[in-house]
Scaffold this motif. Structure first.
Motif, PDB file in Angstrom:
ATOM      1  N   LEU B  92       0.828  -1.198   0.000  1.00  0.00           N
ATOM      2  CA  LEU B  92       0.000   0.000   0.000  1.00  0.00           C
ATOM      3  C   LEU B  92       0.870   1.259   0.000  1.00  0.00           C
ATOM      4  N   THR B  93       1.954   1.219   0.785  1.00  0.00           N
ATOM      5  CA  THR B  93       2.879   2.344   0.807  1.00  0.00           C
ATOM      6  C   THR B  93       3.425   2.604  -0.591  1.00  0.00           C
ATOM      7  N   MET B  94       3.757   1.507  -1.265  1.00  0.00           N
ATOM      8  CA  MET B  94       4.303   1.605  -2.610  1.00  0.00           C
ATOM      9  C   MET B  94       3.289   2.275  -3.535  1.00  0.00           C
ATOM     10  N   LEU B 161       7.004   8.872   5.094  1.00  0.00           N
ATOM     11  CA  LEU B 161       8.442   8.648   5.210  1.00  0.00           C
ATOM     12  C   LEU B 161       9.068   8.408   3.837  1.00  0.00           C
ATOM     13  N   ALA B 162       8.330   7.738   2.946  1.00  0.00           N
ATOM     14  CA  ALA B 162       8.890   7.375   1.647  1.00  0.00           C
ATOM     15  C   ALA B 162       8.777   8.519   0.641  1.00  0.00           C
ATOM     16  N   ALA B 166      10.455   9.333  -3.125  1.00  0.00           N
ATOM     17  CA  ALA B 166       9.603   9.130  -4.293  1.00  0.00           C
ATOM     18  C   ALA B 166       9.561  10.405  -5.125  1.00  0.00           C
ATOM     19  N   VAL B 167       9.314  11.544  -4.465  1.00  0.00           N
ATOM     20  CA  VAL B 167       9.181  12.799  -5.212  1.00  0.00           C
ATOM     21  C   VAL B 167      10.492  13.169  -5.888  1.00  0.00           C
ATOM     22  N   LEU B 168      11.598  13.091  -5.148  1.00  0.00           N
ATOM     23  CA  LEU B 168      12.866  13.542  -5.720  1.00  0.00           C
ATOM     24  C   LEU B 168      13.357  12.592  -6.816  1.00  0.00           C
ATOM     25  N   ILE B 169      13.203  11.282  -6.613  1.00  0.00           N
ATOM     26  CA  ILE B 169      13.604  10.342  -7.658  1.00  0.00           C
ATOM     27  C   ILE B 169      12.783  10.608  -8.915  1.00  0.00           C
ATOM     28  N   MET B 170      11.485  10.780  -8.739  1.00  0.00           N
ATOM     29  CA  MET B 170      10.639  10.909  -9.916  1.00  0.00           C
ATOM     30  C   MET B 170      10.799  12.261 -10.584  1.00  0.00           C
ATOM     31  N   ALA B 171      11.083  13.299  -9.806  1.00  0.00           N
ATOM     32  CA  ALA B 171      11.321  14.599 -10.426  1.00  0.00           C
ATOM     33  C   ALA B 171      12.526  14.514 -11.358  1.00  0.00           C
ATOM     34  N   ILE B 218      11.501   0.883   2.523  1.00  0.00           N
ATOM     35  CA  ILE B 218      11.410   1.790   3.671  1.00  0.00           C
ATOM     36  C   ILE B 218      10.314   1.317   4.619  1.00  0.00           C
ATOM     37  N   SER B 219       9.174   0.968   4.047  1.00  0.00           N
ATOM     38  CA  SER B 219       8.065   0.515   4.876  1.00  0.00           C
ATOM     39  C   SER B 219       8.395  -0.812   5.557  1.00  0.00           C
ATOM     40  N   TRP B 220       9.028  -1.704   4.821  1.00  0.00           N
ATOM     41  CA  TRP B 220       9.367  -3.021   5.367  1.00  0.00           C
ATOM     42  C   TRP B 220      10.276  -2.896   6.579  1.00  0.00           C
TER      43      TRP B 220
END
Lengths: 428, 283
Positions: B92-94, B161-162, B166-171, B218-220
């Motif tokens: 779900l986090t993913m 937390l993730a 996520a935002v910076l990698i995808m930007a 990260i969630s794991w």
């Protein structure tokens, strides 16, 4: 290809959502939230062998102190809880004492079980209410590999050791084997602060707080520096002494009885246990008391009380002893088939508290949330004096000031072995 | 004969700098691989070994198959359930961090808007506060609104937390995909949305997947929030980690294996997305 992948992703997401909603509906048992019996094997035994006999489902969880307190404090603040029952040490429950249900009626309902009266009175925290019921007790003892016994100094009886003899013993072992063979749990998970509070200070000064910076304390730290020469330097990484004892890295160790059980059970013929050494002021030792309490937010106070009463039954107490190596708080006759660790440390705990020069020292009482700071005073003193070699007098004076602040802030009166005081316990 | 020997010697002399470079390279590779594999090897050997073998030294090269320690966890009430919870929360986090992170990353990459830098900083700020500090008020809030002890609630916290990653990698991912491709699609009749779907998304998919995997990991691995915010629905990490560090050695190893093997299998299954992210970066 791409479309199919997207389809799988969406299906996965939908499945996840469906599951996470479904997961909510499951039935809940009585939630027993504890800081004790944390190792997985002990948790397992608590669930099956101890709580299995209660008749109603109980969920037992052992936690680190951080999550334990955060969770219960959040529930108290929200005014709505899922935790039915708390299990913790005397010092841990102290900071929650104003939010606990009075358990006096449970005490009268336990019938013929003879509960240790000293421990019951500890559970009131000096109020008219029974804040917690004693659950189980333990202590810290010494354990030695039998190979070490041949190096005992002449005339020393391992059952009646003194700190001077321990130092001589350590020296003999180091000279014979080439490496220091005494170990102390001085790692981040270790309980070394209890060694200073319950063993060294009472043995040398007959006090913990009042004589913190006395000349006797100065002599004590100097003696401890000599002992440290004989202590395995890897000690600053040790958490549970059972492991270095099993690997043979360490031959002689001081440790909590529950943290020795693996070594004693796996190789019962290889080890002996004996009371802690004595110093000039007596044989200091610390009994550890864990209690059961019910928070005011408990979703089912009546059933929680029934469970608390069940925990005090002699049969349950024996099952708890088997599960955790913590000793009963009610009078019981122990069956013969107990594990080796229980037999050995049980006898030693009894001998330690019954020694003619015994100097019992309680866990800090009434300092509540300052418990961590209180422990830090002793660990800091140890680190500065022993690990960094700073001047004993100066370190003691500085740390005594911190200790005094803690006492003034918490307004805690003295506890054993210090003499009772009016108002906060003084640091002379 | 001599001439042959000379040419050989000459050849080896010429090859020497290159071969010494190779040696350095090879040893660096070996060290890095060992860095990862040796702990996993020790974990597996000790998890499969008998109680006596765990405290013994040196270790056997081939593990003996004594399943006592592992069998303990199979019978430990709640492990399968916690494992499922871990997968659900991480999954779900993913999904959430891709769902929220991809548009945010796209916006940062393609549009100039006031406050873009502030936004970038604000996203990072979520990692600036230690979780134990936030946990108490968060739990109180969750209990009040009924999110307490739910998988969705925990996934929301883990998404926060993730999110920075996520935002910076995808930007940076969307920045690396030329805007011209998108503009060409517009001239050929695509709307902004369909151009994104038909042109940008297929190119970005491996990178998005990689960001998602990051969120999964990260969630794991997260313990504190999971231990405080859930009770009946604990994740495997929260369920085991607190108990493991005080458990006997053989169980520590077996529990460690139980904790990392599912995550390793998952990473192994999705490894090609991770590698294709490098492919994009190299283009």
């Amino acid at each position: 290809m791409m479309r199919r992948k997207q389809g799988t992703m969406i299906a996965l997401a939908a499945l996840t959502l469906a599951f996470s909603v479904a997961g909510r509906a499951e039935a809940q048992g009585l939630l027993f939230w504890s800081t004790q019996a944390k190792p997985v094997e002990e948790t397992q035994k608590m669930r099956t062998e101890v709580l299995g006999g209660f008749g109603k489902p109980v969920d037992y969880y052992g936690n680190d102190a951080g999550p334990f307190f955060t969770r219960i404090q959040a529930e108290l603040k929200a005014g709505k809880g899922t935790i039915a029952l708390l299990g913790g040490l005397h010092g841990e429950l102290a900071s929650l004492s104003s939010d606990l249900v009075d358990l006096k009626d449970v005490l009268s309902a336990t019938g013929d079980a003879k509960i240790n009266p000293t421990l019951v009175s500890l559970g009131t925290y000096g109020t008219a209410e029974q804040k917690y019921l004693p659950w189980m007790q333990a202590s810290y003892v010494m354990a030695a590999n039998k190979e070490a016994l041949q190096y005992l100094p002449a005339g020393a009886d391992v059952q009646k050791l003194t700190y001077d003899e321990l130092i001589a013993w350590g020296k003999a072992m180091r000279e014979a084997t080439g490496s220091p063979k005494i170990g102390l749990p001085a790692g981040p998970k270790g309980l070394l602060h209890r060694f200073f509070q319950g063993y060294l200070y009472p043995s040398y000064t007959g006090s913990v707080v009042t004589k913190f910076r006395s000349p006797e304390a100065e002599a004590m730290w100097n003696a401890f520096k000599m002992l440290w020469e004989e202590i395995n330097p890897a000690s600053t990484n040790y958490g549970f002494m059972q492991e270095p004892l099993l690997t043979g890295e360490v031959w002689v160790a001081w440790e909590h009885t529950a943290r020795l059980q693996d070594a004693l059970n796996q190789k019962p013929d290889q080890f002996v246990t004996f009371p802690a050494p004595a110093g000039p002021a007596g044989r200091g030792f610390m009994p550890v008391v864990a209690g059961i309490a019910i928070p005011k937010t408990s979703p089912n106070v009546e059933e929680a009380k029934a469970l608390a009463a069940y925990m005090l039954k002699p049969e349950t107490q024996i099952a708890t002893l088997r599960a955790t190596s913590f000793f009963p708080v009610v009078e019981v006759t122990l069956p013969d088939d107990m594990p080796a660790a229980v037999k050995m440390s049980g006898a030693t705990v009894a001998a330690q508290s019954a020694a003619p020069d015994a100097k019992p020292s309680l866990l800090p009482v009434g300092i509540g949330g300052l418990d961590g700071k209180f422990n830090k005073v002793f660990i800091d003193t140890f680190q500065r004096v022993v690990l960094r070699g700073q001047d004993v007098r100066q370190v003691l004076d500085e740390q005594a000031a911190t200790l005094k602040d803690i006492m003034t802030e918490s307004k805690a009166p003295c506890w054993a072995p210090d003499k009772t005081s009016e108002g906060p316990c003084p640091v002379e | 004969m001599t001439s042959l020997a000379t040419t050989e010697a000459e050849a080896s002399a010429r090859a020497e700098p290159r071969s010494s470079g190779r040696l350095v390279m090879a040893s660096a590779v070996i060290v890095l691989v060992a860095w990862v594999l040796v702990p996993i090897y020790l974990l597996v050997v000790n998890a499969l070994g008998s109680v006596a073998a765990v405290t013994a030294w040196p270790k056997a090269l081939v593990p003996e198959f004594d399943l006592a320690s592992l069998a303990f966890f199979a019978n430990y009430a709640g492990v399968p359930r916690a494992l499922l919870n871990s997968f659900l929360v991480a999954g779900l986090t993913m999904v959430l961090s891709i769902g929220l992170g991809a548009p945010a990353g796209y916006a940062l990459a393609r549009f100039r808007f006031p406050g873009a830098n502030l936004f970038r900083l604000a996203v990072l700020m979520t990692r600036a506060f230690p979780l134990p500090l936030l946990a108490l008020p968060l739990t109180v809030l969750f209990i009040r609104v009924g999110l307490d002890d739910t998988i969705i609630g925990l996934a929301l916290v883990h998404t926060t937390l993730a999110m920075p990653f996520a935002v910076l990698i995808m930007a940076s991912l969307f920045m690396s995909i030329p805007e011209e491709l998108e503009e060409a699609a517009w001239t050929l009749g695509c709307s902004r949305l369909s151009a994104f779907r038909k042109v940008v998304l297929p190119l970005a998919l491996p990178g998005i997947a990689a960001a998602g995997i990051f969120a999964f990991v990260i969630s794991w691995n997260e313990v504190f929030a999971a231990a405080v915010l859930t009770i009946e629905n604990k994740t495997l990490t929260a369920f085991l980690l607190q108990s493991l560090d005080v458990s006997p050695l053989p169980l520590k190893f077996a529990g460690g294996a139980v904790l990392i093997v599912p995550a390793l299998l998952f990473l192994f299954a999705v490894r090609k997305y991770l590698f294709s992210l490098w492919g994009i970066a190299n283009r």
